[in-house]
Design an enzyme around this catalytic site. Structure first.
Site, PDB file in Angstrom:
ATOM      1  N   ASP A  18      20.793  26.932   1.024  1.00 49.96           N
ATOM      2  CA  ASP A  18      20.944  26.514   2.408  1.00 49.96           C
ATOM      3  C   ASP A  18      19.594  26.250   3.068  1.00 49.96           C
ATOM      4  O   ASP A  18      18.609  26.960   2.819  1.00 49.96           O
ATOM      5  CB  ASP A  18      21.694  27.614   3.178  1.00 49.96           C
TER       6      ASP A  18
ATOM      7  N   GLU B 219      20.256  21.887  -0.088  1.00 45.75           N
ATOM      8  CA  GLU B 219      20.598  21.240   1.180  1.00 45.75           C
ATOM      9  C   GLU B 219      19.266  20.928   1.864  1.00 45.75           C
ATOM     10  O   GLU B 219      18.675  21.784   2.516  1.00 45.75           O
ATOM     11  CB  GLU B 219      21.451  22.140   2.074  1.00 45.75           C
TER      12      GLU B 219
END
Length: 725
Positions: free
Chosen positions: A402, A455
């Site tokens: 993330d 990401e």
């Protein structure tokens, strides 16, 4: 009692022992050799009598020294023993003595952690129920270099740690204590004396199980699970998943079908994946987190699956079942930041430890969280080992990392003067770059066949380039640019899409600059952005037709793909973690049709190597038509063995008939997918008998055919001979 003179302790030494603040209590407590025998000391506040019960059955009463410190002489050889304690108006209590044991934390563990290279750190730090010397019990260890003293507290000692002070083992700040007889399921925390002289209570950073939030205690955990996915794991290690089909169903477990635990979800999730045909399921973070509204992205227990859905073994059961059914498992992993909850990692031992001490480096303003100190070798070890923990202990097949961009840039979401340049004066976070390279290289080395997925929302070069070539070493990168551009295009009324044609085609320019995965993620269906269906223009039929055409375009586009739960059947409302999906909408045939289309997309996708075997090279793609005026796109996908599939999309609201495009070869081409088919809720316009490409040159190609393109629809064509073969 014998008249043997026993060594005396300095009053300050005694005070530190009885107050549970001695950094090396084992130096005085427990059993120590003296001429002719052994001196034994224990802490038993408020006791009326204390007796040592030796392994040979002999009993020796101890004398009270002061303030709960008892001692006595044991003649002969050293033996194992228990401590019997009597209190007023209470039965005698017998227990093992934590201070008679040698350290349960090994010298090699100390060395590896000191070097920042303990790749299985979870097997050393934390709480481990196991045999030690001659008894079963729990070995506790924790990293707290700034602490003056550390104690274990919990249900087992009424949250009073005076009798369970830990010893400091080395200069790196490892503290250790073995508590005999302490069994799994016990709730505990660490009580830490900070440099400022205050006692603070912290959950175990390495806990592998926790109380269910809002409770915050750590729990002693022992796994009894027996894996049955040997065949899956063997195949995983033997193949490169990046070269295969990857179609990901992203879910938030708590709101997919509310009320399901890890075990309950197994049957229902497998049945649904069988129906919809995805290759992988991706869970939003499952590590423990106190606030459910963070969706798991504010982690406090990096080594503990959230107990909201059951025991860690229950999660293993879910993953084992998914593997047995042929589905890969990806999990979101959050090494970029952590919350400031005072009972967790923040200022863990009274000083900044896991985070930078300077808020210009250690605070993340967007989320009100701390940033890990990636330059500290022990902090890096904590995070690298955590990635390996999920891959090795839980057989996770991929980690989606993330917020990588927030880690790469020192000035991420910071104004001028709120960040510190690196040693070269730049904005790149050199320590974070090195950490990402280390975790990726180590994960791929130790667990062949897994995926590390970034990401990353910027144009940082080399995200999926190997680390030995200067890249970050990820296997895949989310194509955030494609997501934002294409959704913006789809939001436009078809009447005006011609002037936005570049938004739907721009991704072709850079499609092979990284190994991309195309996401329609959870972030795009919350916070006022509406659902995927809600982003589309027009009436209900047009909205669904837009979604069908868009998903067919997405599945055919170079790169892997991911959709968030609900998008696959046209959920009308925006997602909220506080309630379940709009499953009721599947009572409507049009939404059933969209769901059937997604199942068909996935089944064809799995079966057609042209759609995935050359995802990351220009050899696997060729643009055939880009007609802004008519909102038409057509391109061919090629597989490693020469397979070819043509995708043609009409993003306009009217059918386009007798539309000629160049094709790779003359001959019969079958229409194997049409998003406007009646079975999917469409109007039935298309080329349902297929088309014949003639030797008519067109747009620089030797062959061409006239197609009928349905309104707001996409078609896929493959050569008939190729299908027969």
């Amino acid at each position: 009692m014998t008249s043997v003179a026993l060594p005396t302790l300095h009053p300050d030494h005694i005070a530190a022992l009885v107050e549970g603040r001695h950094p090396r209590p084992h130096d005085a407590l427990g059993q120590h050799a003296v001429p002719g025998g052994w001196v034994v000391r224990v802490i038993r506040p408020l006791a009326e009598a204390v007796t040592i019960v030796r392994a040979d059955g002999t009993r020796v009463e101890l004398e009270h020294v002061q303030d709960g410190l008892w001692q006595g002489f044991l003649p002969g050889d050293g033996q194992a023993y228990d401590v019997e304690t009597s209190y007023a108006d209470a039965p005698a209590w017998t227990a093992g003595d934590p201070y008679r044991f040698v350290p349960s934390f090994g010298e090699m563990d100390l060395f590896l952690f000191g070097e920042g290279r303990h790749e299985q750190l979870w097997k050393a730090l934390g709480a481990h129920y196991r045999p030690h010397e001659d008894v079963d019990g729990t070995a506790f260890s924790v990293w707290a270099p700034h602490a003056q003293a550390v104690r274990v507290v919990g249900d087992f000692n009424s949250w009073n740690g005076v009798q369970h002070a830990m010893r400091r083992l080395d200069d790196n700040g490892i503290w250790e204590l073995f508590v005999p007889g302490l069994e799994p399921g016990t709730v505990y925390k660490f009580e830490i004396l900070t440099p400022d002289g205050a006692w603070v209570t912290r959950a175990d950073p390495m806990a592998r199980f926790t109380e269910t939030p809002p409770l915050t205690g750590s729990k002693i955990e022992v796994s009894q699970f027996a894996w049955t996915d040997d065949a899956w794991m063997t195949q995983r290690a033997a193949h490169d998943p990046h070269q295969g089909p990857i179609s990901v169903y992203e879910i938030h477990l708590g709101s997919w079908r509310p009320g399901l635990g890890y075990r309950d979800a197994a049957d229902q999730l497998i049945e649904y994946l069988d129906q919809t045909g995805f290759t992988h399921v991706e869970f939003l973070p499952l590590a423990e987190h106190p606030f459910g509204g963070s969706w798991g992205y504010q982690v406090t227990g990096y080594y503990a699956p959230t107990s909201r859905f059951g025991h860690p073994d229950d999660l293993k059961h879910l993953i084992d079942r998914l593997h047995g059914a042929g589905y890969g498992v990806i999990m979101d992993w959050v090494p970029g930041h952590f919350p400031k909850d005072e009972w967790a990692l923040a200022k863990f031992d009274g000083r900044a430890l896991y985070e930078h001490s300077d808020p210009r480096l250690g605070d993340q303003p967007d989320w009100g969280t701390h940033v890990f100190n990636f330059g500290d070798s022990q902090v890096r070890n904590f995070l690298v080992a955590n990635a390996l923990f999920w891959l090795e202990e839980f057989h996770i097949d991929g980690l989606r990392v993330d917020a990588v961009a927030s880690m790469l840039y020192l000035d991420y979401s910071r104004a001028e003067g709120q960040w510190i340049p690196n040693r070269y004066g730049g904005r790149e976070n050199l320590e974070a770059i090195s950490f990402l390279q280390e975790v990726n290289a180590t994960a791929y080395k130790r667990s062949p066949g897994i995926m590390m997925i970034a990401e990353e929302s910027t144009s940082w070069p080399g995200v999926t380039k190997p680390t030995d070539q200067g890249g970050l070493g990820f296997g895949l990168k989310w194509n955030m640019g494609w997501m934002h551009d294409s959704l913006q295009y789809m939001h436009e009324n078809p009447m005006w899409r011609a002037s936005h044609h570049g938004e739907i085609t721009f991704s072709f320019v850079y499609a092979f600059s990284e190994n991309f995965l195309l996401p329609i993620s959870h972030d795009e269906v919350v916070h006022g952005k509406g659902s995927l269906l809600g982003k589309m223009p027009g009436d209900q039929w047009q909205k669904l037709a837009n979604v069908r055409a868009y998903l067919a375009f997405m599945w055919a586009h170079p790169g892997k793909q991911l959709v968030f739960m609900g998008s696959e059947f046209g959920q009308p409302s925006e997602w909220s973690e506080q309630r379940g999906l709009d499953w009721w909408i599947l009572d409507q045939p049009a939404h059933q049709g969209l769901q059937r289309l997604v199942g068909q997309l996935n089944r064809i996708y799995r079966a057609e190597p042209a759609l995935w075997s050359l995802d990351f090279t220009g050899d696997g793609f060729e643009l055939l038509a880009s007609d802004a005026e008519r909102n038409v796109l057509a391109f061919v996908r090629r597989g490693a063995s020469g397979e070819e599939l043509v995708c043609a999309v009409n993003f306009g609201g009217n059918p386009v008939g007798s539309y000629r495009i160049g094709l790779p070869a003359a001959g019969r081409w079958d229409e194997i997918l049409n998003t406007d088919a009646a079975d999917f809720g469409g109007s039935g316009v298309g080329n349902f008998g297929g088309v014949t490409a003639e030797d008519v040159p067109w747009d620089g190609r030797e062959a061409s055919a006239e197609l009928t393109l349905p309104p707001l629809g996409a078609i896929w064509l493959t050569r008939a001979a190729e299908r027969v073969e």
